[in-house]
Design a protein around this motif. Structure first.
Motif, PDB file in Angstrom:
ATOM      1  N   LEU A  30       0.799  -1.289   0.093  1.00  0.00           N
ATOM      2  CA  LEU A  30      -0.045   0.018   0.143  1.00  0.00           C
ATOM      3  C   LEU A  30       0.834   1.334   0.013  1.00  0.00           C
ATOM      4  O   LEU A  30       1.849   1.410   0.545  1.00  0.00           O
ATOM      5  N   ARG A  31       0.238   2.144  -0.747  1.00  0.00           N
ATOM      6  CA  ARG A  31       0.982   3.626  -0.578  1.00  0.00           C
ATOM      7  C   ARG A  31      -0.153   4.529  -0.551  1.00  0.00           C
ATOM      8  O   ARG A  31      -1.184   4.543  -0.824  1.00  0.00           O
ATOM      9  N   LEU A  32       0.158   5.692   0.237  1.00  0.00           N
ATOM     10  CA  LEU A  32      -0.667   6.762   0.664  1.00  0.00           C
ATOM     11  C   LEU A  32      -1.062   7.458  -0.593  1.00  0.00           C
ATOM     12  O   LEU A  32      -0.098   8.237  -1.136  1.00  0.00           O
ATOM     13  N   ILE A  33      -2.378   7.538  -0.964  1.00  0.00           N
ATOM     14  CA  ILE A  33      -2.722   8.303  -2.196  1.00  0.00           C
ATOM     15  C   ILE A  33      -3.225  10.058  -1.608  1.00  0.00           C
ATOM     16  O   ILE A  33      -2.988  10.791  -2.412  1.00  0.00           O
ATOM     17  N   GLY A  34      -3.981   9.963  -0.769  1.00  0.00           N
ATOM     18  CA  GLY A  34      -4.645  11.236  -0.270  1.00  0.00           C
ATOM     19  C   GLY A  34      -5.239  11.054   1.072  1.00  0.00           C
ATOM     20  O   GLY A  34      -5.213  10.238   1.789  1.00  0.00           O
ATOM     21  N   ILE A  35      -5.042  12.550   1.654  1.00  0.00           N
ATOM     22  CA  ILE A  35      -5.562  12.880   2.841  1.00  0.00           C
ATOM     23  C   ILE A  35      -6.897  13.716   2.865  1.00  0.00           C
ATOM     24  O   ILE A  35      -6.856  14.764   2.249  1.00  0.00           O
ATOM     25  N   GLU A  36      -7.747  13.246   3.690  1.00  0.00           N
ATOM     26  CA  GLU A  36      -9.062  14.186   3.856  1.00  0.00           C
ATOM     27  C   GLU A  36      -9.066  14.785   5.294  1.00  0.00           C
ATOM     28  O   GLU A  36      -9.160  14.197   6.092  1.00  0.00           O
ATOM     29  N   GLU A  37      -8.578  16.104   5.418  1.00  0.00           N
ATOM     30  CA  GLU A  37      -8.463  16.857   6.372  1.00  0.00           C
ATOM     31  C   GLU A  37     -10.012  17.389   6.799  1.00  0.00           C
ATOM     32  O   GLU A  37     -10.780  17.819   6.022  1.00  0.00           O
ATOM     33  N   GLN A  38     -10.296  17.142   8.157  1.00  0.00           N
ATOM     34  CA  GLN A  38     -11.489  18.085   8.885  1.00  0.00           C
ATOM     35  C   GLN A  38     -11.156  18.930   9.945  1.00  0.00           C
ATOM     36  O   GLN A  38     -10.136  18.556  10.607  1.00  0.00           O
ATOM     37  N   GLY A  39     -12.129  19.883   9.991  1.00  0.00           N
ATOM     38  CA  GLY A  39     -11.889  20.951  10.764  1.00  0.00           C
ATOM     39  C   GLY A  39     -12.175  20.328  12.387  1.00  0.00           C
ATOM     40  O   GLY A  39     -11.497  20.758  13.407  1.00  0.00           O
ATOM     41  N   THR A  40     -12.970  19.615  12.559  1.00  0.00           N
ATOM     42  CA  THR A  40     -13.463  19.012  13.790  1.00  0.00           C
ATOM     43  C   THR A  40     -13.464  17.141  13.502  1.00  0.00           C
ATOM     44  O   THR A  40     -14.080  17.048  12.587  1.00  0.00           O
ATOM     45  N   GLY A  41     -13.122  16.625  14.349  1.00  0.00           N
ATOM     46  CA  GLY A  41     -13.188  15.135  14.050  1.00  0.00           C
ATOM     47  C   GLY A  41     -12.053  14.557  13.479  1.00  0.00           C
ATOM     48  O   GLY A  41     -11.261  15.357  13.116  1.00  0.00           O
ATOM     49  N   PRO A  42     -11.972  13.181  13.417  1.00  0.00           N
ATOM     50  CA  PRO A  42     -10.929  12.602  12.496  1.00  0.00           C
ATOM     51  C   PRO A  42     -11.030  12.806  11.086  1.00  0.00           C
ATOM     52  O   PRO A  42     -11.993  12.785  10.603  1.00  0.00           O
ATOM     53  N   GLY A  43      -9.859  12.772  10.593  1.00  0.00           N
ATOM     54  CA  GLY A  43      -9.809  12.837   9.037  1.00  0.00           C
ATOM     55  C   GLY A  43      -9.657  11.626   8.537  1.00  0.00           C
ATOM     56  O   GLY A  43     -10.143  10.416   9.248  1.00  0.00           O
ATOM     57  N   ARG A  44      -9.355  11.438   7.221  1.00  0.00           N
ATOM     58  CA  ARG A  44      -9.170   9.995   6.661  1.00  0.00           C
ATOM     59  C   ARG A  44      -8.257  10.147   5.571  1.00  0.00           C
ATOM     60  O   ARG A  44      -8.023  10.986   4.979  1.00  0.00           O
ATOM     61  N   ASN A  45      -7.316   8.975   5.732  1.00  0.00           N
ATOM     62  CA  ASN A  45      -6.200   8.682   4.628  1.00  0.00           C
ATOM     63  C   ASN A  45      -6.801   7.664   3.744  1.00  0.00           C
ATOM     64  O   ASN A  45      -7.477   6.690   4.211  1.00  0.00           O
ATOM     65  N   TYR A  46      -6.550   7.835   2.407  1.00  0.00           N
ATOM     66  CA  TYR A  46      -6.901   6.843   1.327  1.00  0.00           C
ATOM     67  C   TYR A  46      -5.447   6.085   0.959  1.00  0.00           C
ATOM     68  O   TYR A  46      -4.335   6.743   0.382  1.00  0.00           O
ATOM     69  N   PHE A  47      -5.369   4.913   1.041  1.00  0.00           N
ATOM     70  CA  PHE A  47      -4.446   4.104   0.657  1.00  0.00           C
ATOM     71  C   PHE A  47      -4.832   3.198  -0.754  1.00  0.00           C
ATOM     72  O   PHE A  47      -6.027   2.895  -0.776  1.00  0.00           O
ATOM     73  N   ALA A  48      -3.913   3.100  -1.518  1.00  0.00           N
ATOM     74  CA  ALA A  48      -4.004   1.987  -2.625  1.00  0.00           C
ATOM     75  C   ALA A  48      -2.895   0.968  -3.016  1.00  0.00           C
ATOM     76  O   ALA A  48      -1.894   1.286  -2.852  1.00  0.00           O
ATOM     77  N   CYS A  49      -3.452  -0.172  -3.262  1.00  0.00           N
ATOM     78  CA  CYS A  49      -2.275  -1.210  -3.784  1.00  0.00           C
ATOM     79  C   CYS A  49      -1.806  -0.768  -4.962  1.00  0.00           C
ATOM     80  O   CYS A  49      -2.347  -0.066  -5.617  1.00  0.00           O
ATOM     81  N   LYS A  50      -0.623  -1.640  -5.275  1.00  0.00           N
ATOM     82  CA  LYS A  50      -0.074  -1.322  -6.624  1.00  0.00           C
ATOM     83  C   LYS A  50      -0.935  -1.667  -7.773  1.00  0.00           C
ATOM     84  O   LYS A  50      -1.237  -0.924  -8.686  1.00  0.00           O
ATOM     85  N   PRO A  51      -1.779  -2.863  -7.921  1.00  0.00           N
ATOM     86  CA  PRO A  51      -2.643  -3.087  -9.028  1.00  0.00           C
ATOM     87  C   PRO A  51      -3.635  -2.011  -9.138  1.00  0.00           C
ATOM     88  O   PRO A  51      -4.146  -1.416 -10.161  1.00  0.00           O
TER      89      PRO A  51
END
Length: 65
Positions: A30-51
């Motif tokens: 897996l590699r990190l593809i994107g980060i979703e930041e939020q002002g309040t609460g947890p954000g989210r990270n998007y990971f993708a495999c090579k295929p």
């Protein structure tokens, strides 16, 4: 004796095992593809495999200018 053959980009790049956000299942490489930041609460990270990175033309976050 057989040796593992990997692309040059994969040898020096940190990768992990976890949840692929694109095919929605566990996978290795897996590699990190994107980060979703939020002002309040947890954000989210998007990971993708090579295929999934290759099929969807995804550029890892660390490889962007």
């Amino acid at each position: 004796m057989q040796e593992a053959i990997q692309a040059q980009e994969d040898e020096d790049t940190p990768q992990g095992y976890g949840w692929c956000s694109w095919h929605e299942d566990y996978s290795g490489g897996l590699r990190l593809i994107g980060i979703e930041e939020q002002g309040t609460g947890p954000g989210r990270n998007y990971f993708a495999c090579k295929p999934c990175r290759e099929a969807n033309n995804l550029v890892p976050f660390a490889d962007r200018p």
